[in-house]
Design a protein around this motif. Structure first.
Motif, PDB file in Angstrom:
ATOM      1  N   LEU A  94       0.842  -1.201   0.000  1.00 51.25           N
ATOM      2  CA  LEU A  94       0.000   0.000   0.000  1.00 51.25           C
ATOM      3  C   LEU A  94       0.871   1.242   0.000  1.00 51.25           C
ATOM      4  O   LEU A  94       1.947   1.265   0.595  1.00 51.25           O
ATOM      5  CB  LEU A  94      -0.905   0.005   1.229  1.00 51.25           C
ATOM      6  N   GLU A  95       0.382   2.297  -0.635  1.00 53.93           N
ATOM      7  CA  GLU A  95       1.097   3.569  -0.680  1.00 53.93           C
ATOM      8  C   GLU A  95       0.296   4.612   0.071  1.00 53.93           C
ATOM      9  O   GLU A  95      -0.920   4.696  -0.074  1.00 53.93           O
ATOM     10  CB  GLU A  95       1.281   4.015  -2.134  1.00 53.93           C
ATOM     11  N   ALA A  96       0.988   5.395   0.906  1.00 54.34           N
ATOM     12  CA  ALA A  96       0.328   6.430   1.703  1.00 54.34           C
ATOM     13  C   ALA A  96       0.537   7.804   1.071  1.00 54.34           C
ATOM     14  O   ALA A  96       1.430   8.001   0.246  1.00 54.34           O
ATOM     15  CB  ALA A  96       0.884   6.424   3.124  1.00 54.34           C
ATOM     16  N   ALA A  97      -0.276   8.758   1.475  1.00 53.62           N
ATOM     17  CA  ALA A  97      -0.196  10.127   0.954  1.00 53.62           C
ATOM     18  C   ALA A  97       1.149  10.774   1.273  1.00 53.62           C
ATOM     19  O   ALA A  97       1.616  11.626   0.531  1.00 53.62           O
ATOM     20  CB  ALA A  97      -1.330  10.971   1.521  1.00 53.62           C
ATOM     21  N   CYS A  98       1.790  10.339   2.358  1.00 53.26           N
ATOM     22  CA  CYS A  98       3.075  10.921   2.754  1.00 53.26           C
ATOM     23  C   CYS A  98       4.240  10.346   1.954  1.00 53.26           C
ATOM     24  O   CYS A  98       5.367  10.810   2.066  1.00 53.26           O
ATOM     25  CB  CYS A  98       3.323  10.690   4.243  1.00 53.26           C
ATOM     26  N   GLY A  99       3.969   9.311   1.151  1.00 51.68           N
ATOM     27  CA  GLY A  99       5.017   8.704   0.339  1.00 51.68           C
ATOM     28  C   GLY A  99       5.534   7.383   0.876  1.00 51.68           C
ATOM     29  O   GLY A  99       6.250   6.664   0.181  1.00 51.68           O
ATOM     30  N   LYS A 100       5.177   7.040   2.103  1.00 53.26           N
ATOM     31  CA  LYS A 100       5.625   5.770   2.674  1.00 53.26           C
ATOM     32  C   LYS A 100       4.809   4.620   2.098  1.00 53.26           C
ATOM     33  O   LYS A 100       3.674   4.810   1.657  1.00 53.26           O
ATOM     34  CB  LYS A 100       5.484   5.785   4.195  1.00 53.26           C
ATOM     35  N   THR A 101       5.405   3.446   2.100  1.00 55.88           N
ATOM     36  CA  THR A 101       4.694   2.258   1.647  1.00 55.88           C
ATOM     37  C   THR A 101       4.809   1.180   2.709  1.00 55.88           C
ATOM     38  O   THR A 101       5.736   1.187   3.520  1.00 55.88           O
ATOM     39  CB  THR A 101       5.279   1.721   0.321  1.00 55.88           C
ATOM     40  N   CYS A 152      -0.327  10.132  11.116  1.00 56.23           N
ATOM     41  CA  CYS A 152       0.897  10.477  10.380  1.00 56.23           C
ATOM     42  C   CYS A 152       0.836  11.957  10.000  1.00 56.23           C
ATOM     43  O   CYS A 152      -0.082  12.394   9.304  1.00 56.23           O
ATOM     44  CB  CYS A 152       1.008   9.608   9.130  1.00 56.23           C
ATOM     45  N   ARG A 153       1.812  12.710  10.458  1.00 54.66           N
ATOM     46  CA  ARG A 153       1.836  14.145  10.155  1.00 54.66           C
ATOM     47  C   ARG A 153       2.072  14.391   8.670  1.00 54.66           C
ATOM     48  O   ARG A 153       1.575  15.353   8.108  1.00 54.66           O
ATOM     49  CB  ARG A 153       2.893  14.849  10.992  1.00 54.66           C
ATOM     50  N   GLY A 154       2.843  13.523   8.024  1.00 55.33           N
ATOM     51  CA  GLY A 154       3.104  13.685   6.593  1.00 55.33           C
ATOM     52  C   GLY A 154       1.845  13.551   5.759  1.00 55.33           C
ATOM     53  O   GLY A 154       1.619  14.321   4.822  1.00 55.33           O
ATOM     54  N   CYS A 155       1.007  12.570   6.090  1.00 53.26           N
ATOM     55  CA  CYS A 155      -0.262  12.394   5.379  1.00 53.26           C
ATOM     56  C   CYS A 155      -1.164  13.586   5.619  1.00 53.26           C
ATOM     57  O   CYS A 155      -1.795  14.091   4.681  1.00 53.26           O
ATOM     58  CB  CYS A 155      -0.953  11.112   5.823  1.00 53.26           C
ATOM     59  N   ARG A 156      -1.250  14.043   6.856  1.00 56.42           N
ATOM     60  CA  ARG A 156      -2.107  15.177   7.190  1.00 56.42           C
ATOM     61  C   ARG A 156      -1.657  16.426   6.446  1.00 56.42           C
ATOM     62  O   ARG A 156      -2.454  17.148   5.859  1.00 56.42           O
ATOM     63  CB  ARG A 156      -2.122  15.422   8.689  1.00 56.42           C
ATOM     64  N   ARG A 157      -0.342  16.688   6.435  1.00 50.56           N
ATOM     65  CA  ARG A 157       0.182  17.864   5.748  1.00 50.56           C
ATOM     66  C   ARG A 157      -0.054  17.799   4.241  1.00 50.56           C
ATOM     67  O   ARG A 157      -0.361  18.799   3.606  1.00 50.56           O
ATOM     68  CB  ARG A 157       1.677  18.024   6.025  1.00 50.56           C
ATOM     69  N   GLU A 205      -3.685  18.700   3.694  1.00 52.33           N
ATOM     70  CA  GLU A 205      -3.920  20.119   3.981  1.00 52.33           C
ATOM     71  C   GLU A 205      -3.312  21.019   2.897  1.00 52.33           C
ATOM     72  O   GLU A 205      -3.907  22.006   2.501  1.00 52.33           O
ATOM     73  CB  GLU A 205      -3.316  20.497   5.339  1.00 52.33           C
ATOM     74  N   ARG A 206      -2.149  20.649   2.416  1.00 55.52           N
ATOM     75  CA  ARG A 206      -1.448  21.437   1.393  1.00 55.52           C
ATOM     76  C   ARG A 206      -2.233  21.436   0.076  1.00 55.52           C
ATOM     77  O   ARG A 206      -2.207  22.398  -0.671  1.00 55.52           O
ATOM     78  CB  ARG A 206      -0.062  20.833   1.182  1.00 55.52           C
ATOM     79  N   ASP A 207      -2.925  20.333  -0.178  1.00 59.39           N
ATOM     80  CA  ASP A 207      -3.632  20.170  -1.454  1.00 59.39           C
ATOM     81  C   ASP A 207      -5.018  20.791  -1.451  1.00 59.39           C
ATOM     82  O   ASP A 207      -5.612  20.970  -2.504  1.00 59.39           O
ATOM     83  CB  ASP A 207      -3.726  18.677  -1.788  1.00 59.39           C
TER      84      ASP A 207
END
Length: 73
Positions: A40-47, A62-67, A70-72
């Protein structure tokens, strides 16, 4: 005229997915044919692979997914 690009929220619609040995919840893409055993791939880029068992301790968002979402928006 082309269609507008999908937002991160549209591309990664599934919330609260924890990867194996992970301590954070991610936002992931919908797996092909609903096959959760695929990588699986996450919005933050991790798999990672879906963790189905319980874990000890707290799991945070995950702060990366949240950011990314929010950025988009």
């Amino acid at each position: 005229m082309s269609a507008p690009a999908p937002t991160i929220a549209d591309e990664f619609p599934i919330h609260r997915v924890r990867f194996v040995n992970g301590r954070t919840w991610h936002r992931t893409r919908r797996p092909d044919d609903e096959r959760w055993w695929d990588l699986l791939e996450a919005a933050c880029g991790k798999t990672g692979y879906l963790a189905s068992g319980y874990t000890l301790g707290t799991i945070t968002e995950c702060r990366g997914c949240r950011r990314a979402v929010e950025r988009d928006t």
